[in-house]
Design an enzyme around this catalytic site. Sequence first.
Site, PDB file in Angstrom:
ATOM      1  N   LYS A   1      -6.043  11.114  -3.769  1.00  0.00           N
ATOM      2  CA  LYS A   1      -5.157  10.046  -4.204  1.00  0.00           C
ATOM      3  C   LYS A   1      -4.374  10.612  -5.378  1.00  0.00           C
ATOM      4  CE  LYS A   1      -4.991   5.192  -5.427  1.00  0.00           C
ATOM      5  NZ  LYS A   1      -4.210   5.298  -6.663  1.00  0.00           N
TER       6      LYS A   1
ATOM      7  N   SER B   1      -0.584  -1.922  -1.239  1.00  0.00           N
ATOM      8  CA  SER B   1      -1.481  -1.065  -2.013  1.00  0.00           C
ATOM      9  C   SER B   1      -2.854  -1.051  -1.356  1.00  0.00           C
ATOM     10  CB  SER B   1      -1.570  -1.550  -3.451  1.00  0.00           C
ATOM     11  OG  SER B   1      -2.141  -2.825  -3.455  1.00  0.00           O
TER      12      SER B   1
ATOM     13  N   LYS C   1     -12.187   5.629  -6.015  1.00  0.00           N
ATOM     14  CA  LYS C   1     -11.794   6.152  -7.328  1.00  0.00           C
ATOM     15  C   LYS C   1     -12.835   7.127  -7.882  1.00  0.00           C
ATOM     16  CE  LYS C   1      -8.082   3.695  -8.552  1.00  0.00           C
ATOM     17  NZ  LYS C   1      -7.929   3.148  -9.850  1.00  0.00           N
TER      18      LYS C   1
HETATM   19  S1  IVH Z   1      -1.847   5.696   1.580  1.00  0.00           S
HETATM   20  C1  IVH Z   1      -1.198   0.845   2.618  1.00  0.00           C
HETATM   21  N1  IVH Z   1      -2.405   8.030   0.545  1.00  0.00           N
HETATM   22  O1  IVH Z   1      -2.086   4.895  -4.056  1.00  0.00           O
HETATM   23  C2  IVH Z   1      -1.076   1.846   1.527  1.00  0.00           C
HETATM   24  N2  IVH Z   1      -1.666   6.304  -0.902  1.00  0.00           N
HETATM   25  O2  IVH Z   1      -2.915   1.637  -3.864  1.00  0.00           O
HETATM   26  C3  IVH Z   1      -1.286   3.226   2.067  1.00  0.00           C
HETATM   27  N3  IVH Z   1      -1.474   7.002  -3.243  1.00  0.00           N
HETATM   28  O3  IVH Z   1       0.621   3.383  -4.848  1.00  0.00           O
HETATM   29  C4  IVH Z   1      -1.218   4.206   0.976  1.00  0.00           C
HETATM   30  N4  IVH Z   1      -2.114   9.079  -2.950  1.00  0.00           N
HETATM   31  O4  IVH Z   1       1.257   5.501  -3.670  1.00  0.00           O
HETATM   32  C5  IVH Z   1      -1.981   6.766   0.307  1.00  0.00           C
HETATM   33  N5  IVH Z   1      -2.908  10.163  -0.238  1.00  0.00           N
HETATM   34  C6  IVH Z   1      -2.488   8.906  -0.459  1.00  0.00           C
HETATM   35  C7  IVH Z   1      -2.143   8.472  -1.752  1.00  0.00           C
HETATM   36  C8  IVH Z   1      -1.740   7.144  -1.926  1.00  0.00           C
HETATM   37  C9  IVH Z   1      -1.709   8.185  -3.836  1.00  0.00           C
HETATM   38  C10 IVH Z   1      -1.030   5.794  -3.948  1.00  0.00           C
HETATM   39  C11 IVH Z   1       0.032   5.021  -3.261  1.00  0.00           C
HETATM   40  C12 IVH Z   1      -0.165   3.615  -3.721  1.00  0.00           C
HETATM   41  C13 IVH Z   1      -1.597   3.595  -4.151  1.00  0.00           C
HETATM   42  C14 IVH Z   1      -2.398   2.728  -3.207  1.00  0.00           C
END
Ligand code: IVH
Length: 670
Positions: A119, A81, A318
């Site tokens: 995100k 995460s 955020k």
């Molecule tokens: S990159 C090493 N890109 O956010 C992790 N995550 O805490 C790299 N999420 O549950 C994650 N949109 O599913 C990435 N554009 C995005 C994202 C994204 C949502 C979620 C992801 C994870 C959480 C990260």
Amino acid sequence: MANPKSRIDALVEELNDASYRYYSLSQPTLSDAEYDRRFRELESLEAAHPDLVRPDSPTQRVGAAPAQGFATVRHEIPMLSLNNAMNAEEIVEFDEQVRRFLTKEYGGDSEVEYSLEHKFDGVAVSLSFDNGLFAQALTRGDGYAGEDITQNARTIRSVPLKLRSTKPPRHLEVRGEVLFLKSDFERFNKERESAGEEVFANPRNAASGTLRQLDSRITAQRKLSFFAYSVGAHEGFELPATHVETIEALSRLGFQKSPFIKIARGVNELVRAYQEAEKTRDALPFEVDGMVIKVNSYRLQEALGFRQRSPRWAIAAKFAPVEENTTLLDIIVQVGRTGAITPVAVLEPVKVGGVVVSRATLHNEDEIARKDLRIGDRVVVRRQGDVIPAVVSYVPAARTGKERKFIFPTTCPECSAALVKPEGEAVYRCPNPQCPAKIAQRILHFASRNGVDIEGLGDKLVELFLEHGLLSDLASIYELQLEQLVALPRMGELSSKNLLAAIEASKEVPLNKFIYGLGIRHVGERTALILARFSTTIEKFQRLSEPQLLEIPEVGEETARAIAAYLQDAQERRMLERLLSKGLRILPVEEVKEDRFAGKTFVLTGALATLSRKEAEDRITSLGGKTSSSVSKKTDYVVVGADPGSKYDKARELGLAILNEEEFKKLVTI
Ligand code: IVH
């Protein structure tokens, strides 16, 4: 201060319990904001007392155990995460850390290139493709092993069953997010509501619940979407040099990507882009809870590496949360301008999405019963954009048994008339035409900005004037005299004069605003505009009959009936004549101007399949945007059709927001 050990224990227990309910049961008990706050408190306590870190602390793992019913499969590469940044300062800190670390490795202190994307507020999923064919879908689970939801993922239309490539990689894992688009979610919840089923609190819970359906035929009936955001394990796939190029490559392989991926050079550009994105979040077709910022170059990502549970090269920045928990202190009822009795939640004030919320509408008796809300409950409150705050649900785990059921009144709280509930309607109404609350609401509606717009005539004044017998209906507004006003308590000469000037100014009013201001049932701004366009003058409007109204496209039966009843009511007719005799000048229709894209520049390139160039341009300008023929750093959106020219390449080079036709249409729909 409390003993740190017992505080850590309490936080670990509470957070683990909340994760279990959130991830495994899809029944959240803590709002995101509360969870984040406690998580951060735990993190800082653990940092101060490393010897007290428990192995089962949520800081030591990524999520919660998978639910029963699906096979558990290990991830080839863990799905970690991200650390959070709560504001611009924390983004600056993140950039400092990145540069400090890279300076150690590489020397030099230059600006870092970051990618910035939304995100998604959905469910993280990993999709595997073998020789180009969709093979397996896993949820994130605890980050090391997830649930096998292959059958469910297969039903999602934006999950390609076959990669678009003549030479597909032997193996490719694509990571991304499954979610409901806002429009699909609303439709889905409406269907559930009309079928008498429980509605979902938000699109994320609905997506999570839908992915966990053991019967994938049910999943297939609901319209989920998948957006790709990274590549996991791969074999025979040539990974580009940067994250943004990878997203482009994924898009070419057939994946839906965020339509808003940007490159920012250095921290100033980065913070500016983050702040800009927060302002436009409500216009997106899906829900987001922030921006993901990544160091764009994989070479630098590798140099930065990982901390225990998250990469050093990325952060989730955020936005202010749109959901919070608070206490339902009381339920009161309000009388609307049509006499509708609306129950209103009185809440312990809580900040949601940057605004303090202390009231929320509960719509009607049935809704309170459906949500089983009781006075004293802990409740989830949600605010989206400028939509009125809503009470989503109560928190079952917080019920003590001391909560009270709300008993709906049988008489009007303002005039004591016995309430009526017409057959087939959900709301009670006060039938008394002289009910002071109804009169006050009608006057406020008439004077509102979308009505004749009388600046300064707010609820306090209307109440005061009604109390002193100065107002009795809409026409009486124009009979107010200076001597009467200055004689009232708290009314100075200057404020009285200002108010009379505002009343005078309101006499010149476009027909659509005047019609809206009358407060006829079912006639909102849009219907008022349609009626004004159709009738062109107030005299013709007054003469409309029900059959004529029914001929107007977009005016339904119920609305036509309500308008005809209003226009034929003897008392309303007399009032309207009196009102019009006060020297009002009703002007031609004012076309509504929407300025959602004020200051935004669009460039169109390539042929669109379902829109002509002119239609697309008109749509942009009607929403306040501009179109330009050349792409530059100042361009906000590039809309790409078939066979795009060099503008497309340039847009990619500059890392601009690129929209395909469908994405564009979603963005510009009302
Ligand atoms: S990159 C090493 N890109 O956010 C992790 N995550 O805490 C790299 N999420 O549950 C994650 N949109 O599913 C990435 N554009 C995005 C994202 C994204 C949502 C979620 C992801 C994870 C959480 C990260």
